[in-house]
Design a protein around this motif. Sequence first.
Motif, PDB file in Angstrom:
ATOM      1  N   ALA A 263       0.807  -1.220   0.000  1.00 59.02           N
ATOM      2  CA  ALA A 263       0.000   0.000   0.000  1.00 59.02           C
ATOM      3  C   ALA A 263       0.839   1.268   0.000  1.00 59.02           C
ATOM      4  CB  ALA A 263      -0.963  -0.013   1.189  1.00 59.02           C
ATOM      5  N   ASN A 264       1.887   1.323   0.830  1.00 61.37           N
ATOM      6  CA  ASN A 264       2.713   2.525   0.850  1.00 61.37           C
ATOM      7  C   ASN A 264       3.416   2.742  -0.490  1.00 61.37           C
ATOM      8  OD1 ASN A 264       2.019   3.138   3.462  1.00 61.37           O
ATOM      9  ND2 ASN A 264       3.983   2.579   4.369  1.00 61.37           N
ATOM     10  N   CYS A 265       3.830   1.659  -1.147  1.00 60.69           N
ATOM     11  CA  CYS A 265       4.436   1.778  -2.473  1.00 60.69           C
ATOM     12  C   CYS A 265       3.436   2.371  -3.457  1.00 60.69           C
ATOM     13  CB  CYS A 265       4.900   0.414  -2.976  1.00 60.69           C
ATOM     14  SG  CYS A 265       6.176  -0.364  -1.988  1.00 60.69           S
ATOM     15  N   CYS A 266       2.197   1.936  -3.344  1.00 56.69           N
ATOM     16  CA  CYS A 266       1.122   2.438  -4.207  1.00 56.69           C
ATOM     17  C   CYS A 266       0.951   3.941  -4.019  1.00 56.69           C
ATOM     18  CB  CYS A 266      -0.160   1.682  -3.876  1.00 56.69           C
ATOM     19  SG  CYS A 266      -1.636   2.315  -4.688  1.00 56.69           S
ATOM     20  N   PHE A 267       0.837   4.367  -2.751  1.00 59.76           N
ATOM     21  CA  PHE A 267       0.664   5.794  -2.475  1.00 59.76           C
ATOM     22  C   PHE A 267       1.883   6.583  -2.964  1.00 59.76           C
ATOM     23  CE2 PHE A 267      -1.819   4.340   1.532  1.00 59.76           C
ATOM     24  CZ  PHE A 267      -2.881   3.937   0.737  1.00 59.76           C
ATOM     25  N   SER A 268       3.070   6.028  -2.707  1.00 59.94           N
ATOM     26  CA  SER A 268       4.308   6.700  -3.079  1.00 59.94           C
ATOM     27  C   SER A 268       4.419   6.866  -4.591  1.00 59.94           C
ATOM     28  CB  SER A 268       5.504   5.910  -2.548  1.00 59.94           C
ATOM     29  OG  SER A 268       6.719   6.472  -2.988  1.00 59.94           O
ATOM     30  N   PRO A 297      -1.070  -2.052 -12.619  1.00 61.68           N
ATOM     31  CA  PRO A 297      -1.889  -1.691 -13.779  1.00 61.68           C
ATOM     32  C   PRO A 297      -3.101  -0.829 -13.449  1.00 61.68           C
ATOM     33  CG  PRO A 297      -1.205  -3.972 -13.944  1.00 61.68           C
ATOM     34  CD  PRO A 297      -0.805  -3.513 -12.587  1.00 61.68           C
ATOM     35  N   TYR A 298      -3.814  -1.160 -12.373  1.00 61.47           N
ATOM     36  CA  TYR A 298      -4.993  -0.346 -12.076  1.00 61.47           C
ATOM     37  C   TYR A 298      -4.608   1.070 -11.675  1.00 61.47           C
ATOM     38  CZ  TYR A 298      -8.850   1.924  -9.865  1.00 61.47           C
ATOM     39  OH  TYR A 298      -9.781   2.869  -9.537  1.00 61.47           O
ATOM     40  N   ILE A 299      -3.550   1.222 -10.881  1.00 63.43           N
ATOM     41  CA  ILE A 299      -3.134   2.550 -10.453  1.00 63.43           C
ATOM     42  C   ILE A 299      -2.741   3.405 -11.656  1.00 63.43           C
ATOM     43  CG2 ILE A 299      -1.408   3.842  -9.135  1.00 63.43           C
ATOM     44  CD1 ILE A 299      -3.588   2.491  -7.460  1.00 63.43           C
ATOM     45  N   LEU A 300      -2.053   2.818 -12.633  1.00 62.65           N
ATOM     46  CA  LEU A 300      -1.709   3.561 -13.842  1.00 62.65           C
ATOM     47  C   LEU A 300      -2.968   3.948 -14.614  1.00 62.65           C
ATOM     48  CD1 LEU A 300       1.420   1.600 -15.140  1.00 62.65           C
ATOM     49  CD2 LEU A 300       1.358   3.758 -13.871  1.00 62.65           C
ATOM     50  N   GLU A 301      -3.902   3.037 -14.703  1.00 70.59           N
ATOM     51  CA  GLU A 301      -5.163   3.339 -15.392  1.00 70.59           C
ATOM     52  C   GLU A 301      -5.891   4.495 -14.707  1.00 70.59           C
ATOM     53  OE1 GLU A 301      -8.273   0.284 -16.945  1.00 70.59           O
ATOM     54  OE2 GLU A 301      -8.887   0.825 -14.902  1.00 70.59           O
ATOM     55  N   PRO A 323       0.633  11.644 -19.912  1.00 73.94           N
ATOM     56  CA  PRO A 323      -0.132  10.704 -19.082  1.00 73.94           C
ATOM     57  C   PRO A 323       0.809   9.977 -18.128  1.00 73.94           C
ATOM     58  CG  PRO A 323      -0.819  10.523 -21.371  1.00 73.94           C
ATOM     59  CD  PRO A 323       0.377  11.427 -21.357  1.00 73.94           C
ATOM     60  N   PRO A 324       0.432   9.815 -16.874  1.00 75.03           N
ATOM     61  CA  PRO A 324       1.312   9.161 -15.898  1.00 75.03           C
ATOM     62  C   PRO A 324       1.816   7.788 -16.332  1.00 75.03           C
ATOM     63  CG  PRO A 324      -0.471  10.251 -14.755  1.00 75.03           C
ATOM     64  CD  PRO A 324      -0.766  10.381 -16.230  1.00 75.03           C
ATOM     65  N   LYS A 344       1.017 -12.133 -14.745  1.00 75.45           N
ATOM     66  CA  LYS A 344      -0.030 -12.254 -15.767  1.00 75.45           C
ATOM     67  C   LYS A 344      -0.380 -10.902 -16.369  1.00 75.45           C
ATOM     68  CE  LYS A 344      -2.132 -16.282 -13.519  1.00 75.45           C
ATOM     69  NZ  LYS A 344      -3.327 -16.793 -12.783  1.00 75.45           N
ATOM     70  N   SER A 345       0.105  -9.831 -15.742  1.00 76.52           N
ATOM     71  CA  SER A 345      -0.244  -8.477 -16.181  1.00 76.52           C
ATOM     72  C   SER A 345       0.957  -7.754 -16.779  1.00 76.52           C
ATOM     73  CB  SER A 345      -0.770  -7.674 -14.979  1.00 76.52           C
ATOM     74  OG  SER A 345      -1.813  -8.359 -14.324  1.00 76.52           O
ATOM     75  N   LEU A 346       1.963  -8.488 -17.223  1.00 75.47           N
ATOM     76  CA  LEU A 346       3.186  -7.872 -17.717  1.00 75.47           C
ATOM     77  C   LEU A 346       2.925  -6.913 -18.877  1.00 75.47           C
ATOM     78  CD1 LEU A 346       5.926 -10.656 -17.689  1.00 75.47           C
ATOM     79  CD2 LEU A 346       5.830  -8.578 -16.297  1.00 75.47           C
ATOM     80  N   ASP A 347       1.980  -7.229 -19.725  1.00 79.10           N
ATOM     81  CA  ASP A 347       1.706  -6.347 -20.856  1.00 79.10           C
ATOM     82  C   ASP A 347       1.240  -4.977 -20.392  1.00 79.10           C
ATOM     83  OD1 ASP A 347       2.407  -8.317 -22.619  1.00 79.10           O
ATOM     84  OD2 ASP A 347       0.346  -8.921 -23.101  1.00 79.10           O
ATOM     85  N   SER A 348       0.582  -4.930 -19.240  1.00 80.40           N
ATOM     86  CA  SER A 348       0.081  -3.665 -18.715  1.00 80.40           C
ATOM     87  C   SER A 348       1.112  -2.933 -17.867  1.00 80.40           C
ATOM     88  CB  SER A 348      -1.183  -3.913 -17.871  1.00 80.40           C
ATOM     89  OG  SER A 348      -2.207  -4.504 -18.643  1.00 80.40           O
ATOM     90  N   ILE A 349       2.124  -3.653 -17.399  1.00 81.70           N
ATOM     91  CA  ILE A 349       3.166  -3.052 -16.569  1.00 81.70           C
ATOM     92  C   ILE A 349       4.362  -2.657 -17.415  1.00 81.70           C
ATOM     93  CG2 ILE A 349       4.742  -3.420 -14.621  1.00 81.70           C
ATOM     94  CD1 ILE A 349       2.720  -5.551 -13.611  1.00 81.70           C
ATOM     95  N   GLY A 350       4.798  -3.579 -18.240  1.00 85.24           N
ATOM     96  CA  GLY A 350       5.987  -3.382 -19.060  1.00 85.24           C
ATOM     97  C   GLY A 350       7.096  -4.299 -18.609  1.00 85.24           C
TER      98      GLY A 350
END
Length: 410
Positions: A263-268, A297-301, A323-324, A344-350
């Motif tokens: 969670a802290n990584c997400c906020f950061s 992926p969701y946070i970037l979206e 765009p972020p 499984k979400s590598l395409d959305s992360i990179g």
Amino acid sequence: METTQFPLIISVDDHTVEPATVWQDRLPRKYLDEGPRIVRAPVKEMTFLGGRFRPVMGEPGSTDGPLGDWWVYGDLRRPLTRLDTAVGYDREEVKLEVITYEQMRPGSYDVTARLADMDVNHVQSAVCFPTFPRFCGQTFSEAADRDLALLCVRAYNDWMMEEWCGREAQGRLIPLPLIPLWDAGLAAAEVRRNAARGARAVAFSEIPPHLGLPSIHGDDWDPFLAACDETGTVVAMHIGSSSRMPSTSADAPPAVGSTITFANCCFSMVDWLMSGKFERFPNLKVMYAEGQIGWIPYILERADVVWEENRGWGGVADKVTRPPSETFAGHVFGCFFDDAFGLKSLDSIGVGNVLYETDYPHSDSTWPKSREVGVAQMGHLPADVVERIVRGNAIDLLGLTPDGLWKAAT
């Protein structure tokens, strides 16, 4: 993918338990009685609730309670615990208890033993975060005597560069210096001092205001960030580097915080993407140790939607020019050791934004089976993708040799 085909691992998040003499060997004589030192004493009380660790030391020399080795520094009393070094113990044996150096695996603090444990785990090279200084050196930023604290930061970095990552390590241990968090100018000088010796990463706090420090949205940190930008020094942030693990209540058991450590990584990450710092410092890169990757992926979206739809009142239109998600691709790196969903979400992360780790010697560590865990999670991926995640991205990000080793500057 067969286990024998799995690439040698470059772990971007392991840990060192500092030997007892790190500061006693390096501080001026007049500070030896005030600087960090080890005292053997019993524990009177120790809890870990609501994301807060609260130990109480008994009288040295007393046997009234389990004995452990404690770091003593100013008013601070911090014990070594089984959670600091849990590898080699069954999960049910890993408890919140004080320990001595004799009760931990030697690879926690000894270079030769560490290399042997890395060999067992199919690990070639590793970045190691600190233990007593805490994950970004906040132990020293909280100290009353700033002159001594600065000497302690520099002493740690000298030990890290010259001994832990010295000749005996054969280039397999990658330095991660600290900075004096209380002064961005001093921090910049320390970044440059260690970059001149070959360091290409520095520890920093995921959420500085939790430490009573400025946020990254103002200009306070710009001297430090400019130094990182100029020297190619990666800003490495570990979960818990703001001294506040995520939790929900004061009485929430550790299992709650352990589940939501990301969670802290997400906020950061949202802070950084909305700060405009990547536009101002185009060579700046940040990485999140032990944050895992499945949430990205969701946070970037969502960040892209907010950037686009809330331009009139969001407060970032004048400083965040892309765009972020586009900014993320060139500047932010997620680190994982056990995240099948994220893979499984590598395409959305990179693929180029993902790094692998083993978390030795902590209780979450996949040692000694990091290769087997990696095969189980990544066996379905093309070999070139696995190569990039397990070692290639780290080589590029940290400026390692093509063979995956760190080389000190000459």
